[in-house]
Design an enzyme around this catalytic site. Structure first.
Site, PDB file in Angstrom:
ATOM      1  N   VAL A  12      45.178  45.189  48.753  1.00  0.00           N
ATOM      2  CA  VAL A  12      44.161  45.901  49.541  1.00  0.00           C
ATOM      3  C   VAL A  12      43.480  44.947  50.526  1.00  0.00           C
ATOM      4  CG1 VAL A  12      42.116  47.379  49.403  1.00  0.00           C
ATOM      5  CG2 VAL A  12      43.792  47.424  47.553  1.00  0.00           C
ATOM      6  N   TYR A 132      41.557  45.674  30.462  1.00  0.00           N
ATOM      7  CA  TYR A 132      41.282  45.909  31.884  1.00  0.00           C
ATOM      8  C   TYR A 132      40.271  47.056  32.029  1.00  0.00           C
ATOM      9  CZ  TYR A 132      42.451  47.280  36.754  1.00  0.00           C
ATOM     10  OH  TYR A 132      42.414  47.615  38.087  1.00  0.00           O
TER      11      TYR A 132
HETATM   12  P1  NDP Z   1      45.989  42.180  43.874  1.00  0.00           P
HETATM   13  O1  NDP Z   1      46.492  41.857  42.500  1.00  0.00           O
HETATM   14  O2  NDP Z   1      46.953  42.454  44.929  1.00  0.00           O
HETATM   15  O3  NDP Z   1      45.049  40.989  44.342  1.00  0.00           O
HETATM   16  C1  NDP Z   1      44.119  40.418  43.477  1.00  0.00           C
HETATM   17  C2  NDP Z   1      43.233  39.511  44.268  1.00  0.00           C
HETATM   18  O4  NDP Z   1      42.258  38.954  43.361  1.00  0.00           O
HETATM   19  C3  NDP Z   1      43.965  38.342  44.916  1.00  0.00           C
HETATM   20  O5  NDP Z   1      43.442  38.137  46.211  1.00  0.00           O
HETATM   21  C4  NDP Z   1      43.599  37.167  44.018  1.00  0.00           C
HETATM   22  O6  NDP Z   1      43.543  35.910  44.702  1.00  0.00           O
HETATM   23  C5  NDP Z   1      42.185  37.565  43.608  1.00  0.00           C
HETATM   24  N1  NDP Z   1      41.777  36.837  42.399  1.00  0.00           N
HETATM   25  C6  NDP Z   1      42.361  36.885  41.177  1.00  0.00           C
HETATM   26  N2  NDP Z   1      41.751  36.001  40.358  1.00  0.00           N
HETATM   27  C7  NDP Z   1      40.759  35.406  41.087  1.00  0.00           C
HETATM   28  C8  NDP Z   1      39.800  34.416  40.805  1.00  0.00           C
HETATM   29  N3  NDP Z   1      39.706  33.833  39.608  1.00  0.00           N
HETATM   30  N4  NDP Z   1      38.956  34.028  41.791  1.00  0.00           N
HETATM   31  C9  NDP Z   1      39.042  34.599  43.026  1.00  0.00           C
HETATM   32  N5  NDP Z   1      39.920  35.534  43.352  1.00  0.00           N
HETATM   33  C10 NDP Z   1      40.781  35.942  42.384  1.00  0.00           C
HETATM   34  O7  NDP Z   1      44.935  43.389  43.712  1.00  0.00           O
HETATM   35  P2  NDP Z   1      44.922  44.751  44.525  1.00  0.00           P
HETATM   36  O8  NDP Z   1      44.717  44.474  45.956  1.00  0.00           O
HETATM   37  O9  NDP Z   1      46.085  45.563  44.074  1.00  0.00           O
HETATM   38  O10 NDP Z   1      43.629  45.464  43.918  1.00  0.00           O
HETATM   39  C11 NDP Z   1      42.372  45.441  44.597  1.00  0.00           C
HETATM   40  C12 NDP Z   1      41.350  46.092  43.680  1.00  0.00           C
HETATM   41  O11 NDP Z   1      41.732  47.462  43.420  1.00  0.00           O
HETATM   42  C13 NDP Z   1      41.233  45.414  42.309  1.00  0.00           C
HETATM   43  O12 NDP Z   1      39.870  45.387  41.938  1.00  0.00           O
HETATM   44  C14 NDP Z   1      42.015  46.324  41.392  1.00  0.00           C
HETATM   45  O13 NDP Z   1      41.515  46.253  40.076  1.00  0.00           O
HETATM   46  C15 NDP Z   1      41.776  47.700  42.014  1.00  0.00           C
HETATM   47  N6  NDP Z   1      42.825  48.686  41.791  1.00  0.00           N
HETATM   48  C16 NDP Z   1      44.146  48.378  42.038  1.00  0.00           C
HETATM   49  C17 NDP Z   1      45.125  49.349  41.866  1.00  0.00           C
HETATM   50  C18 NDP Z   1      46.566  49.085  42.207  1.00  0.00           C
HETATM   51  O14 NDP Z   1      47.399  50.004  42.014  1.00  0.00           O
HETATM   52  N7  NDP Z   1      46.933  47.932  42.711  1.00  0.00           N
HETATM   53  C19 NDP Z   1      44.780  50.708  41.380  1.00  0.00           C
HETATM   54  C20 NDP Z   1      43.366  50.923  41.230  1.00  0.00           C
HETATM   55  C21 NDP Z   1      42.441  49.936  41.406  1.00  0.00           C
HETATM   56  P3  NDP Z   1      44.830  34.895  44.649  1.00  0.00           P
HETATM   57  O15 NDP Z   1      45.918  35.563  45.445  1.00  0.00           O
HETATM   58  O16 NDP Z   1      44.319  33.670  45.310  1.00  0.00           O
HETATM   59  O17 NDP Z   1      45.173  34.746  43.214  1.00  0.00           O
END
Ligand code: NDP
Length: 328
Positions: A12, A132
Protein backbone atom coordinates in the site's frame (compact mmCIF):
# COMPACT_ATOMS: atom_id res chain seq x y z
CA UNK A 1 1.22 20.11 6.06
CA UNK A 2 3.60 17.20 6.70
CA UNK A 3 2.32 13.65 6.23
CA UNK A 4 4.40 10.70 7.39
CA UNK A 5 3.72 7.33 5.73
CA UNK A 6 5.07 4.34 7.67
CA UNK A 7 5.34 0.96 5.92
CA UNK A 8 6.16 2.86 2.74
CA UNK A 9 8.16 0.03 1.14
CA UNK A 10 5.13 -2.27 1.26
CA UNK A 11 2.20 -2.92 -1.06
CA UNK A 12 0.00 0.00 0.00
CA UNK A 13 2.90 2.36 0.79
CA UNK A 14 4.17 2.04 -2.76
CA UNK A 15 0.71 2.80 -4.12
CA UNK A 16 0.61 6.00 -2.07
CA UNK A 17 4.06 6.94 -3.38
CA UNK A 18 2.91 6.78 -7.00
CA UNK A 19 -0.49 8.52 -6.48
CA UNK A 20 -1.17 12.07 -7.54
CA UNK A 21 -0.96 14.29 -4.51
CA UNK A 22 -1.62 17.89 -3.58
CA UNK A 23 1.50 19.97 -3.97
CA UNK A 24 0.97 21.80 -0.68
CA UNK A 25 1.44 18.58 1.28
CA UNK A 26 4.92 17.26 2.05
CA UNK A 27 5.05 13.46 2.15
CA UNK A 28 7.75 11.66 4.16
CA UNK A 29 8.18 7.92 3.65
CA UNK A 30 9.52 5.49 6.26
CA UNK A 31 10.40 1.84 5.76
CA UNK A 32 12.02 -0.18 8.57
CA UNK A 33 15.39 1.10 7.32
CA UNK A 34 14.38 4.72 7.97
CA UNK A 35 12.99 3.97 11.42
CA UNK A 36 12.56 0.68 13.26
CA UNK A 37 9.12 1.10 14.76
CA UNK A 38 9.83 -1.65 17.30
CA UNK A 39 12.39 0.62 18.95
CA UNK A 40 10.64 3.18 21.17
CA UNK A 41 13.69 5.45 21.59
CA UNK A 42 14.31 5.58 17.85
CA UNK A 43 10.67 6.34 17.04
CA UNK A 44 10.56 8.98 19.76
CA UNK A 45 13.70 10.79 18.57
CA UNK A 46 12.74 10.70 14.89
CA UNK A 47 9.15 11.84 15.46
CA UNK A 48 10.26 14.71 17.70
CA UNK A 49 12.61 15.83 14.95
CA UNK A 50 10.08 15.41 12.13
CA UNK A 51 6.92 16.79 13.84
CA UNK A 52 4.44 15.40 11.29
CA UNK A 53 0.87 16.76 11.19
CA UNK A 54 -0.59 13.47 9.99
CA UNK A 55 0.68 9.88 10.21
CA UNK A 56 -0.59 7.13 7.92
CA UNK A 57 0.46 4.07 9.86
CA UNK A 58 0.75 1.23 7.36
CA UNK A 59 3.71 -0.62 8.89
CA UNK A 60 2.87 -4.12 10.08
CA UNK A 61 4.12 -7.65 10.31
CA UNK A 62 1.60 -9.12 7.87
CA UNK A 63 1.15 -12.30 5.82
CA UNK A 64 -1.16 -15.02 4.56
CA UNK A 65 -2.54 -18.14 6.20
CA UNK A 66 0.72 -20.06 6.58
CA UNK A 67 2.70 -17.16 8.03
CA UNK A 68 -0.11 -16.48 10.48
CA UNK A 69 -0.29 -20.13 11.54
CA UNK A 70 3.46 -20.49 12.00
CA UNK A 71 4.25 -17.08 13.50
CA UNK A 72 1.24 -16.18 15.65
CA UNK A 73 3.38 -15.09 18.63
CA UNK A 74 5.79 -13.00 16.56
CA UNK A 75 2.93 -11.29 14.73
CA UNK A 76 1.19 -10.49 18.02
CA UNK A 77 4.36 -9.08 19.62
CA UNK A 78 5.57 -7.06 16.62
CA UNK A 79 2.23 -5.53 15.75
CA UNK A 80 1.39 -4.64 19.35
CA UNK A 81 4.79 -3.05 19.87
CA UNK A 82 4.98 -1.09 16.58
CA UNK A 83 1.49 0.28 16.98
CA UNK A 84 1.87 1.06 20.66
CA UNK A 85 5.00 3.09 19.89
CA UNK A 86 3.45 5.05 17.02
CA UNK A 87 0.06 5.65 18.61
CA UNK A 88 1.37 6.58 22.03
CA UNK A 89 4.00 8.93 20.64
CA UNK A 90 1.53 10.52 18.19
CA UNK A 91 -0.55 11.55 21.14
CA UNK A 92 2.50 12.69 23.08
CA UNK A 93 3.87 14.97 20.36
CA UNK A 94 0.47 16.27 19.24
CA UNK A 95 0.10 14.75 15.77
CA UNK A 96 -3.22 16.00 14.40
CA UNK A 97 -4.51 12.81 12.81
CA UNK A 98 -3.33 9.19 12.68
CA UNK A 99 -4.80 6.79 10.13
CA UNK A 100 -4.14 3.14 11.01
CA UNK A 101 -4.90 0.00 9.03
CA UNK A 102 -6.90 -2.78 10.60
CA UNK A 103 -8.26 -5.57 8.36
CA UNK A 104 -11.57 -7.34 7.77
CA UNK A 105 -9.74 -10.63 8.52
CA UNK A 106 -9.52 -9.70 12.22
CA UNK A 107 -13.32 -9.74 12.69
CA UNK A 108 -14.96 -12.63 14.58
CA UNK A 109 -14.78 -16.01 12.91
CA UNK A 110 -18.45 -16.60 13.65
CA UNK A 111 -20.40 -13.47 12.92
CA UNK A 112 -23.39 -12.02 11.15
CA UNK A 113 -22.97 -11.14 7.47
CA UNK A 114 -22.40 -8.72 5.91
CA UNK A 115 -19.78 -7.71 8.47
CA UNK A 116 -20.21 -4.21 9.94
CA UNK A 117 -17.69 -2.13 11.88
CA UNK A 118 -19.50 -2.61 15.19
CA UNK A 119 -19.12 -6.42 15.10
CA UNK A 120 -15.34 -6.28 15.57
CA UNK A 121 -15.16 -7.34 19.19
CA UNK A 122 -18.27 -9.54 19.29
CA UNK A 123 -16.40 -12.85 19.10
CA UNK A 124 -13.03 -14.52 18.77
CA UNK A 125 -11.06 -14.34 15.48
CA UNK A 126 -10.23 -17.42 13.40
CA UNK A 127 -7.63 -19.49 15.31
CA UNK A 128 -5.16 -19.27 12.41
CA UNK A 129 -4.57 -15.54 12.85
CA UNK A 130 -5.20 -14.95 16.55
CA UNK A 131 -1.90 -13.14 17.06
CA UNK A 132 -2.30 -10.68 14.17
CA UNK A 133 -6.01 -10.18 14.82
CA UNK A 134 -5.76 -9.40 18.53
CA UNK A 135 -2.81 -7.07 17.93
CA UNK A 136 -4.87 -5.18 15.34
CA UNK A 137 -7.97 -5.18 17.56
CA UNK A 138 -5.79 -3.51 20.18
CA UNK A 139 -5.50 -0.53 17.81
CA UNK A 140 -9.28 -0.28 17.74
CA UNK A 141 -9.56 -0.36 21.54
CA UNK A 142 -6.63 1.95 22.20
CA UNK A 143 -7.56 4.57 19.58
CA UNK A 144 -11.19 4.44 20.70
CA UNK A 145 -10.15 5.28 24.25
CA UNK A 146 -7.81 8.02 23.10
CA UNK A 147 -10.46 9.60 20.85
CA UNK A 148 -12.55 10.13 23.96
CA UNK A 149 -9.81 11.40 26.23
CA UNK A 150 -7.62 13.36 23.89
CA UNK A 151 -9.05 16.15 21.80
CA UNK A 152 -5.74 17.05 20.11
CA UNK A 153 -5.12 13.90 18.05
CA UNK A 154 -7.81 12.27 15.93
CA UNK A 155 -7.36 8.51 15.45
CA UNK A 156 -9.07 6.99 12.39
CA UNK A 157 -8.92 3.31 11.45
CA UNK A 158 -9.48 1.73 8.05
CA UNK A 159 -10.40 -1.95 7.74
CA UNK A 160 -9.69 -3.10 4.17
CA UNK A 161 -10.55 -6.48 2.72
CA UNK A 162 -7.77 -8.52 1.04
CA UNK A 163 -5.51 -6.10 -0.83
CA UNK A 164 -3.74 -6.97 -4.11
CA UNK A 165 -1.45 -5.07 -6.46
CA UNK A 166 1.99 -4.81 -7.97
CA UNK A 167 4.29 -4.41 -4.98
CA UNK A 168 2.84 -7.31 -3.03
CA UNK A 169 4.73 -9.99 -1.13
CA UNK A 170 4.85 -13.02 -3.47
CA UNK A 171 6.69 -15.35 -1.08
CA UNK A 172 5.08 -18.78 -1.41
CA UNK A 173 5.12 -19.37 2.35
CA UNK A 174 4.04 -15.91 3.51
CA UNK A 175 1.82 -14.50 0.75
CA UNK A 176 -1.89 -13.69 0.72
CA UNK A 177 -4.19 -15.57 -1.67
CA UNK A 178 -3.80 -13.51 -4.90
CA UNK A 179 0.01 -13.07 -4.84
CA UNK A 180 0.40 -16.74 -3.85
CA UNK A 181 -1.80 -17.85 -6.78
CA UNK A 182 0.06 -15.56 -9.20
CA UNK A 183 3.42 -16.96 -8.12
CA UNK A 184 2.20 -20.57 -8.28
CA UNK A 185 0.57 -19.89 -11.65
CA UNK A 186 3.83 -18.47 -12.96
CA UNK A 187 5.77 -21.53 -11.77
CA UNK A 188 3.19 -23.78 -13.50
CA UNK A 189 3.45 -21.88 -16.81
CA UNK A 190 2.57 -24.10 -19.77
CA UNK A 191 1.69 -27.04 -17.48
CA UNK A 192 -0.88 -28.07 -14.86
CA UNK A 193 -2.05 -25.64 -12.17
CA UNK A 194 -3.68 -27.21 -9.12
CA UNK A 195 -5.84 -25.12 -6.78
CA UNK A 196 -6.37 -26.34 -3.23
CA UNK A 197 -10.15 -26.55 -2.60
CA UNK A 198 -13.17 -26.39 -4.90
CA UNK A 199 -12.58 -22.76 -5.92
CA UNK A 200 -16.19 -21.95 -5.02
CA UNK A 201 -15.40 -19.82 -1.96
CA UNK A 202 -16.19 -16.12 -2.39
CA UNK A 203 -13.89 -13.36 -1.17
CA UNK A 204 -13.67 -9.57 -1.46
CA UNK A 205 -10.60 -7.70 -2.72
CA UNK A 206 -9.38 -4.14 -3.06
CA UNK A 207 -6.68 -2.94 -5.45
CA UNK A 208 -3.86 -1.25 -3.51
CA UNK A 209 -4.03 1.92 -5.66
CA UNK A 210 -7.74 2.25 -4.79
CA UNK A 211 -6.92 1.99 -1.10
CA UNK A 212 -4.16 4.58 -1.53
CA UNK A 213 -6.65 6.99 -3.15
CA UNK A 214 -9.09 6.49 -0.28
CA UNK A 215 -6.34 7.18 2.28
CA UNK A 216 -5.42 10.39 0.42
CA UNK A 217 -9.09 11.43 0.47
CA UNK A 218 -9.10 11.07 4.27
CA UNK A 219 -6.17 13.49 4.34
CA UNK A 220 -8.15 15.90 2.10
CA UNK A 221 -11.23 15.53 4.33
CA UNK A 222 -9.07 16.45 7.31
CA UNK A 223 -7.71 19.48 5.47
CA UNK A 224 -11.28 20.52 4.58
CA UNK A 225 -12.95 20.50 8.00
CA UNK A 226 -10.84 18.43 10.44
CA UNK A 227 -13.20 15.54 9.65
CA UNK A 228 -16.03 17.15 11.59
CA UNK A 229 -18.65 15.75 9.21
CA UNK A 230 -17.28 12.29 9.97
CA UNK A 231 -17.71 12.76 13.69
CA UNK A 232 -21.45 13.28 13.21
CA UNK A 233 -21.68 10.07 11.20
CA UNK A 234 -20.13 7.67 13.68
CA UNK A 235 -22.24 5.88 16.23
CA UNK A 236 -20.64 5.31 19.57
CA UNK A 237 -20.39 1.55 19.45
CA UNK A 238 -19.35 0.86 23.02
CA UNK A 239 -20.06 3.08 25.98
CA UNK A 240 -17.58 5.96 26.15
CA UNK A 241 -15.57 4.77 23.20
CA UNK A 242 -15.37 6.66 19.91
CA UNK A 243 -14.30 4.21 17.23
CA UNK A 244 -13.67 5.96 13.95
CA UNK A 245 -13.37 2.73 12.03
CA UNK A 246 -14.32 2.29 8.35
CA UNK A 247 -14.59 -0.96 6.43
CA UNK A 248 -12.92 -0.34 3.06
CA UNK A 249 -14.24 -2.63 0.35
CA UNK A 250 -15.50 -2.81 -3.19
CA UNK A 251 -19.01 -4.26 -3.60
CA UNK A 252 -18.16 -7.46 -5.50
CA UNK A 253 -17.56 -10.93 -4.14
CA UNK A 254 -15.23 -12.99 -6.32
CA UNK A 255 -14.73 -16.75 -6.45
CA UNK A 256 -11.26 -18.25 -6.13
CA UNK A 257 -12.12 -20.14 -9.34
CA UNK A 258 -12.59 -16.87 -11.27
CA UNK A 259 -9.21 -15.61 -10.01
CA UNK A 260 -7.49 -18.90 -10.86
CA UNK A 261 -8.97 -18.89 -14.39
CA UNK A 262 -7.69 -15.36 -15.10
CA UNK A 263 -4.24 -16.24 -13.75
CA UNK A 264 -4.19 -19.52 -15.71
CA UNK A 265 -4.84 -17.60 -18.92
CA UNK A 266 -1.94 -15.20 -18.24
CA UNK A 267 0.53 -18.06 -17.78
CA UNK A 268 -0.74 -20.31 -20.61
CA UNK A 269 -1.75 -23.06 -18.20
CA UNK A 270 -2.74 -26.28 -20.01
CA UNK A 271 -4.81 -27.84 -17.26
CA UNK A 272 -6.47 -26.09 -14.29
CA UNK A 273 -7.64 -28.47 -11.54
CA UNK A 274 -9.40 -28.00 -8.20
CA UNK A 275 -8.41 -30.45 -5.46
CA UNK A 276 -11.50 -30.89 -3.30
CA UNK A 277 -9.53 -32.89 -0.72
CA UNK A 278 -8.55 -29.50 0.68
CA UNK A 279 -11.10 -27.41 2.64
CA UNK A 280 -12.52 -24.16 1.20
CA UNK A 281 -12.80 -22.32 4.50
CA UNK A 282 -15.82 -20.09 5.06
CA UNK A 283 -17.97 -20.00 1.87
CA UNK A 284 -18.55 -16.22 1.97
CA UNK A 285 -17.24 -13.34 4.10
CA UNK A 286 -19.13 -10.33 2.74
CA UNK A 287 -18.58 -6.95 4.37
CA UNK A 288 -20.66 -3.79 4.43
CA UNK A 289 -19.02 -0.56 3.21
CA UNK A 290 -22.04 1.68 3.93
CA UNK A 291 -20.22 3.81 6.49
CA UNK A 292 -17.41 4.65 4.06
CA UNK A 293 -19.91 5.38 1.26
CA UNK A 294 -21.85 7.73 3.54
CA UNK A 295 -18.66 9.53 4.52
CA UNK A 296 -17.69 10.08 0.88
CA UNK A 297 -21.20 11.37 0.18
CA UNK A 298 -20.86 13.92 2.99
CA UNK A 299 -17.77 15.30 1.24
CA UNK A 300 -19.42 15.09 -2.23
CA UNK A 301 -16.99 12.43 -3.40
CA UNK A 302 -17.74 9.23 -5.27
CA UNK A 303 -16.31 5.99 -4.00
CA UNK A 304 -14.92 4.41 -7.15
CA UNK A 305 -13.09 1.16 -7.71
CA UNK A 306 -11.08 -0.18 -10.63
CA UNK A 307 -12.10 -3.20 -12.69
CA UNK A 308 -10.92 -6.36 -10.90
CA UNK A 309 -10.10 -8.45 -13.97
CA UNK A 310 -8.17 -5.66 -15.69
CA UNK A 311 -6.03 -4.96 -12.63
CA UNK A 312 -5.44 -8.64 -11.90
CA UNK A 313 -4.12 -9.09 -15.45
CA UNK A 314 -1.91 -6.01 -15.02
CA UNK A 315 -0.60 -7.41 -11.74
CA UNK A 316 0.22 -10.76 -13.41
CA UNK A 317 2.11 -8.90 -16.15
CA UNK A 318 3.98 -6.84 -13.60
CA UNK A 319 4.95 -10.07 -11.80
CA UNK A 320 6.22 -11.63 -15.06
CA UNK A 321 8.17 -8.53 -16.10
CA UNK A 322 9.74 -7.93 -12.70
CA UNK A 323 10.25 -11.52 -11.54
CA UNK A 324 13.88 -11.01 -10.58
CA UNK A 325 13.24 -7.94 -8.42
CA UNK A 326 9.92 -8.55 -6.71
CA UNK A 327 9.47 -9.64 -3.07
CA UNK A 328 9.32 -13.43 -3.12
P1 NDP B 1 3.48 -5.02 3.47
O1 NDP B 1 3.77 -6.32 4.15
O2 NDP B 1 3.52 -4.95 2.02
O3 NDP B 1 4.48 -3.93 4.06
C1 NDP B 1 4.75 -3.86 5.42
C2 NDP B 1 5.51 -2.60 5.69
O4 NDP B 1 5.76 -2.53 7.11
C3 NDP B 1 6.87 -2.54 5.00
O5 NDP B 1 7.07 -1.23 4.51
C4 NDP B 1 7.84 -2.84 6.13
O6 NDP B 1 9.12 -2.20 5.97
C5 NDP B 1 7.11 -2.19 7.30
N1 NDP B 1 7.62 -2.71 8.57
C6 NDP B 1 7.58 -3.99 9.00
N2 NDP B 1 8.23 -4.08 10.18
C7 NDP B 1 8.66 -2.83 10.50
C8 NDP B 1 9.39 -2.28 11.57
N3 NDP B 1 9.82 -3.02 12.59
N4 NDP B 1 9.68 -0.96 11.56
C9 NDP B 1 9.26 -0.18 10.52
N5 NDP B 1 8.57 -0.63 9.48
C10 NDP B 1 8.27 -1.96 9.47
O7 NDP B 1 2.06 -4.50 4.04
P2 NDP B 1 0.81 -4.03 3.19
O8 NDP B 1 1.17 -2.84 2.41
O9 NDP B 1 0.23 -5.22 2.52
O10 NDP B 1 -0.22 -3.63 4.34
C11 NDP B 1 -0.41 -2.27 4.75
C12 NDP B 1 -1.35 -2.28 5.94
O11 NDP B 1 -2.62 -2.85 5.55
C13 NDP B 1 -0.84 -3.12 7.12
O12 NDP B 1 -1.15 -2.45 8.32
C14 NDP B 1 -1.64 -4.40 7.01
O13 NDP B 1 -1.81 -4.99 8.28
C15 NDP B 1 -2.97 -3.90 6.44
N6 NDP B 1 -3.73 -4.87 5.65
C16 NDP B 1 -3.12 -5.58 4.64
C17 NDP B 1 -3.86 -6.47 3.87
C18 NDP B 1 -3.26 -7.19 2.70
O14 NDP B 1 -3.99 -7.99 2.06
N7 NDP B 1 -2.02 -6.99 2.35
C19 NDP B 1 -5.31 -6.69 4.14
C20 NDP B 1 -5.84 -5.84 5.18
C21 NDP B 1 -5.06 -4.99 5.91
P3 NDP B 1 10.38 -3.04 5.34
O15 NDP B 1 10.04 -3.28 3.90
O16 NDP B 1 11.52 -2.11 5.51
O17 NDP B 1 10.46 -4.29 6.13
Amino acid sequence: MKVLITGSSGLVGNSIKKSDKKSDIEFIYWSSKDCNLLNYEEVYNKLIELQPDIIVNLAANVGGLFKNLNKNVEMFEDNIQMNMNILRLSKKIGVKMVISCLSTCIFPDKTEYPIKEEYLNNGIPHYSNNGYAYAKRFIDIYTGLMNVENSETLFVNLSPTNIYGENDNYNLNDAHVIPALIHRGYLSSGGEFEIKGSGKALRMFIYSDDLAKIILEFINFYAEDKLNKMKDLINITRENQLNYNFIVADKDEITIKYIAEIIAEQFNINKLTFNTNYPDGQYRKPVDNTRLKELFKLYNKNLEFVDFKEKLIETCNYFKNNYNNIRK
